[in-house]
Design a protein around this motif. Structure first.
Motif, PDB file in Angstrom:
ATOM      1  N   GLU A   1       0.817  -1.155  -0.052  1.00 25.39           N
ATOM      2  CA  GLU A   1       0.016  -0.055   0.172  1.00 25.39           C
ATOM      3  C   GLU A   1       1.024   1.159   0.050  1.00 25.39           C
ATOM      4  O   GLU A   1       1.923   1.140   0.604  1.00 25.39           O
ATOM      5  CB  GLU A   1      -0.913  -0.132   1.167  1.00 25.39           C
ATOM      6  CG  GLU A   1      -1.813  -1.159   1.321  1.00 25.39           C
ATOM      7  CD  GLU A   1      -2.956  -1.097   0.203  1.00 25.39           C
ATOM      8  OE1 GLU A   1      -3.223   0.186  -0.333  1.00 25.39           O
ATOM      9  OE2 GLU A   1      -3.670  -2.024  -0.221  1.00 25.39           O
ATOM     10  N   PRO A   2       0.409   2.388  -0.831  1.00 30.21           N
ATOM     11  CA  PRO A   2       1.357   3.600  -0.647  1.00 30.21           C
ATOM     12  C   PRO A   2       1.352   4.124   0.817  1.00 30.21           C
ATOM     13  O   PRO A   2       0.480   3.603   1.596  1.00 30.21           O
ATOM     14  CB  PRO A   2       0.325   4.472  -1.697  1.00 30.21           C
ATOM     15  CG  PRO A   2      -0.148   3.451  -2.591  1.00 30.21           C
ATOM     16  CD  PRO A   2      -0.652   2.448  -1.885  1.00 30.21           C
ATOM     17  N   VAL A   3       2.366   4.920   1.195  1.00 27.46           N
ATOM     18  CA  VAL A   3       2.539   5.051   2.544  1.00 27.46           C
ATOM     19  C   VAL A   3       2.518   6.670   2.769  1.00 27.46           C
ATOM     20  O   VAL A   3       3.072   7.466   2.067  1.00 27.46           O
ATOM     21  CB  VAL A   3       4.160   4.662   2.828  1.00 27.46           C
ATOM     22  CG1 VAL A   3       4.330   5.028   4.342  1.00 27.46           C
ATOM     23  CG2 VAL A   3       4.404   3.114   2.566  1.00 27.46           C
ATOM     24  N   GLY A   4       1.560   6.941   3.640  1.00 29.17           N
ATOM     25  CA  GLY A   4       1.496   8.224   4.080  1.00 29.17           C
ATOM     26  C   GLY A   4       2.167   8.697   5.298  1.00 29.17           C
ATOM     27  O   GLY A   4       2.602   7.593   6.048  1.00 29.17           O
ATOM     28  N   SER A   5       2.281  10.109   5.732  1.00 27.91           N
ATOM     29  CA  SER A   5       2.893  10.431   6.740  1.00 27.91           C
ATOM     30  C   SER A   5       2.364  10.076   8.072  1.00 27.91           C
ATOM     31  O   SER A   5       3.206   9.645   8.820  1.00 27.91           O
ATOM     32  CB  SER A   5       2.980  11.996   6.680  1.00 27.91           C
ATOM     33  OG  SER A   5       1.752  12.498   6.934  1.00 27.91           O
ATOM     34  N   ARG A   6       1.246   9.743   8.004  1.00 27.03           N
ATOM     35  CA  ARG A   6       0.551   9.195   9.415  1.00 27.03           C
ATOM     36  C   ARG A   6       0.994   7.958   9.763  1.00 27.03           C
ATOM     37  O   ARG A   6       1.157   7.561  10.970  1.00 27.03           O
ATOM     38  CB  ARG A   6      -0.873   9.309   9.185  1.00 27.03           C
ATOM     39  CG  ARG A   6      -1.502   8.931  10.578  1.00 27.03           C
ATOM     40  CD  ARG A   6      -3.080   8.770  10.497  1.00 27.03           C
ATOM     41  NE  ARG A   6      -3.604  10.141  10.148  1.00 27.03           N
ATOM     42  CZ  ARG A   6      -4.849  10.559  10.085  1.00 27.03           C
ATOM     43  NH1 ARG A   6      -5.833   9.625  10.051  1.00 27.03           N
ATOM     44  NH2 ARG A   6      -5.231  11.749   9.801  1.00 27.03           N
ATOM     45  N   ALA A   7       1.111   6.979   8.757  1.00 27.82           N
ATOM     46  CA  ALA A   7       1.520   5.712   8.778  1.00 27.82           C
ATOM     47  C   ALA A   7       3.282   5.741   9.121  1.00 27.82           C
ATOM     48  O   ALA A   7       3.343   4.943  10.294  1.00 27.82           O
ATOM     49  CB  ALA A   7       1.512   4.758   7.639  1.00 27.82           C
TER      50      ALA A   7
ATOM     51  N   ALA B   1      -3.467   8.966  -1.621  1.00 28.55           N
ATOM     52  CA  ALA B   1      -2.567  10.221  -0.822  1.00 28.55           C
ATOM     53  C   ALA B   1      -1.193  10.000  -0.505  1.00 28.55           C
ATOM     54  O   ALA B   1      -0.527  10.675  -0.398  1.00 28.55           O
ATOM     55  CB  ALA B   1      -3.344  10.722   0.273  1.00 28.55           C
ATOM     56  N   GLY B   2      -0.802   8.427  -0.402  1.00 27.45           N
ATOM     57  CA  GLY B   2       0.314   8.117  -0.008  1.00 27.45           C
ATOM     58  C   GLY B   2       1.501   8.130  -0.991  1.00 27.45           C
ATOM     59  O   GLY B   2       0.953   8.352  -2.281  1.00 27.45           O
ATOM     60  N   ARG B   3       2.533   7.660  -0.690  1.00 26.40           N
ATOM     61  CA  ARG B   3       3.751   7.558  -1.567  1.00 26.40           C
ATOM     62  C   ARG B   3       4.388   6.334  -1.755  1.00 26.40           C
ATOM     63  O   ARG B   3       4.329   5.468  -0.846  1.00 26.40           O
ATOM     64  CB  ARG B   3       4.891   8.696  -1.258  1.00 26.40           C
ATOM     65  CG  ARG B   3       4.244   9.968  -0.958  1.00 26.40           C
ATOM     66  CD  ARG B   3       4.201  10.839  -2.228  1.00 26.40           C
ATOM     67  NE  ARG B   3       3.676  12.181  -2.104  1.00 26.40           N
ATOM     68  CZ  ARG B   3       2.545  12.468  -1.712  1.00 26.40           C
ATOM     69  NH1 ARG B   3       1.489  11.769  -1.325  1.00 26.40           N
ATOM     70  NH2 ARG B   3       2.364  13.986  -1.478  1.00 26.40           N
ATOM     71  N   VAL B   4       5.074   6.017  -2.884  1.00 20.40           N
ATOM     72  CA  VAL B   4       5.406   4.859  -3.243  1.00 20.40           C
ATOM     73  C   VAL B   4       6.982   5.114  -3.666  1.00 20.40           C
ATOM     74  O   VAL B   4       7.373   6.070  -4.331  1.00 20.40           O
ATOM     75  CB  VAL B   4       4.890   3.944  -4.292  1.00 20.40           C
ATOM     76  CG1 VAL B   4       3.652   3.520  -3.955  1.00 20.40           C
ATOM     77  CG2 VAL B   4       4.930   4.536  -5.595  1.00 20.40           C
ATOM     78  N   PRO B   5       7.795   4.135  -3.514  1.00 23.54           N
ATOM     79  CA  PRO B   5       9.228   4.291  -4.015  1.00 23.54           C
ATOM     80  C   PRO B   5       9.447   4.380  -5.498  1.00 23.54           C
ATOM     81  O   PRO B   5       8.582   3.446  -5.963  1.00 23.54           O
ATOM     82  CB  PRO B   5      10.145   3.438  -3.293  1.00 23.54           C
ATOM     83  CG  PRO B   5       9.333   2.736  -2.234  1.00 23.54           C
ATOM     84  CD  PRO B   5       7.895   2.974  -2.603  1.00 23.54           C
ATOM     85  N   THR B   6      10.193   4.924  -6.243  1.00 20.80           N
ATOM     86  CA  THR B   6      10.529   4.947  -7.647  1.00 20.80           C
ATOM     87  C   THR B   6      11.624   3.982  -7.601  1.00 20.80           C
ATOM     88  O   THR B   6      12.315   3.515  -6.616  1.00 20.80           O
ATOM     89  CB  THR B   6      11.006   6.226  -7.962  1.00 20.80           C
ATOM     90  OG1 THR B   6      12.131   6.735  -7.536  1.00 20.80           O
ATOM     91  CG2 THR B   6       9.802   7.249  -7.754  1.00 20.80           C
ATOM     92  N   ASP B   7      12.250   3.765  -8.737  1.00 20.48           N
ATOM     93  CA  ASP B   7      13.463   2.933  -8.933  1.00 20.48           C
ATOM     94  C   ASP B   7      14.711   3.812  -8.362  1.00 20.48           C
ATOM     95  O   ASP B   7      15.603   3.036  -7.718  1.00 20.48           O
ATOM     96  CB  ASP B   7      13.766   2.780 -10.710  1.00 20.48           C
ATOM     97  CG  ASP B   7      12.745   2.019 -11.275  1.00 20.48           C
ATOM     98  OD1 ASP B   7      11.904   1.334 -10.643  1.00 20.48           O
ATOM     99  OD2 ASP B   7      12.917   1.751 -12.550  1.00 20.48           O
ATOM    100  N   ALA B   8      14.504   5.051  -8.655  1.00 17.49           N
ATOM    101  CA  ALA B   8      15.655   5.762  -7.839  1.00 17.49           C
ATOM    102  C   ALA B   8      15.582   5.700  -6.553  1.00 17.49           C
ATOM    103  O   ALA B   8      16.640   5.505  -5.957  1.00 17.49           O
ATOM    104  CB  ALA B   8      15.658   7.323  -8.412  1.00 17.49           C
TER     105      ALA B   8
END
Length: 341
Positions: free
Chosen positions: A23-29, A63-70
């Protein structure tokens, strides 16, 4: 702690959470799951900086974020340790591989073991003839004018070729040639064979020279063959279980994995990296079908050095420390077996 170090900690936490949850990760998590020692506002600022730097991205539906290849690349490059295997896992690997009866069995067991440990696709490259040393050459007459040449390498690889003689074979000449060959080639690798094989001709009568030259040519050509290099795969079904990791079709990934030349090129490129365990992430594979995968490999060998590579292919959202540990452990046991220790 500098802001750069703190942001690397935030990136590490995002990678670990995304690998674990999908799951995409948000700041609250991040605040709830990790002791980062800063306020939620600071974490949001750090995430904004990481996104601007191209290390994380926001999927359209979340609203969360996921890592990119970089982002994965920075995470892998910053790994100070890989997850150690338990004592039970190490013992299981050792006993499973040491029960193998020959090279084919060793390779088969190794590839199945990596697939089981990583729950991803496992890849084992057969020992390269170019990097193998000859242990023994056997010559077996299989007809009045046909001679079977059997090459056995120090890694246990066996290659067979047939030579047609210009006249009926003389068993005494074949026996002498067998003896001279093994004295000349035992323990030598391809770059060392040229002079040793060239002097064989001088030990035989002119009438026998064509046969000697034919056998020498077969030995040299067989050891020089790149086309004989191949890889063995296992665990392709594991990719289907994580099908949600691929925005494209799983079939595209599987088609790429079926192309031996693609995998051999990647393995050859990765062999040039001066690190114990090499990782190619996403676009670094330089193949359209593998853009959403990562490839973790390491070398295995014998007492003379590396002869081939083993690895694991999975989605970029993989457990890199665990995968690197499993691949490295199996490679170490393979090396031990091939070296006869």
């Amino acid at each position: 702690m500098s802001s750069d170090d703190r942001r690397l900690d935030v990136l590490r936490a995002i990678v670990e959470d995304y690998v674990a949850t999908r799951e995409p990760v948000g700041s609250r998590a991040l605040v709830e799951r990790h002791s980062l020692g800063v306020s939620p506002a600071t974490i949001r600022n750090d995430m904004a900086a990481l996104e601007e730097a191209g290390y994380i991205a926001q999927p359209h539906t979340s609203a969360g974020r996921v890592p990119t290849d970089a982002g994965y690349r920075v995470f892998v490059d910053r790994l100070s340790t890989v997850k150690p295997l338990s004592g039970a896992e190490r013992r299981a690997i050792g006993s499973f591989l040491e029960d193998a009866v020959d090279l084919d069995d060793v390779v088969d067991r190794s590839v199945r073991l990596i697939a089981q440990l990583t729950q991803q696709v496992a890849v084992v490259q057969y020992p390269s003839l170019r990097r193998s040393a000859l242990r023994h050459v056997e010559l077996v007459p299989v007809g009045p004018r046909h001679l079977l040449v059997v090459l056995i390498t120090d890694t246990g690889r066996v290659e067979q070729r047939t030579v047609e003689a210009e006249r009926d074979l003389d068993e005494l000449v074949v026996a002498r040639l067998r003896t001279h060959l093994n004295v000349s080639v035992a323990g030598r690798r391809l770059p060392q064979l040229g002079d040793a094989l060239a002097t064989l001709v001088d030990a035989f009568e002119p009438a026998d020279v064509p046969l000697v030259r034919a056998v020498v040519t077969v030995v040299e050509e067989t050891l020089a063959l790149d086309s004989e290099e191949r890889v063995v795969l296992a665990g392709t079904a594991n990719l289907a279980r994580g099908g949600t990791d691929f925005t494209g079709t799983l079939g595209t990934v599987l088609e790429a994995l079926e192309e031996q030349v693609v995998l051999l090129r990647l393995l050859s490129d990765m062999a040039e990296d001066a690190v114990p365990v090499t990782v190619r992430i996403g676009h670094e594979t330089q193949h359209a079908g593998l853009l959403e995968t990562s490839f973790v490999t390491t070398a295995y060998g014998d007492e003379h050095g590396a002869v081939a590579r083993v690895g694991s292919i999975g989605p970029t959202r993989m457990d890199y420390p665990a995968t690197m540990s499993a691949v490295r452990a199996v490679a170490r046991y393979l090396t031990r077996i091939l070296a006869g220790s």
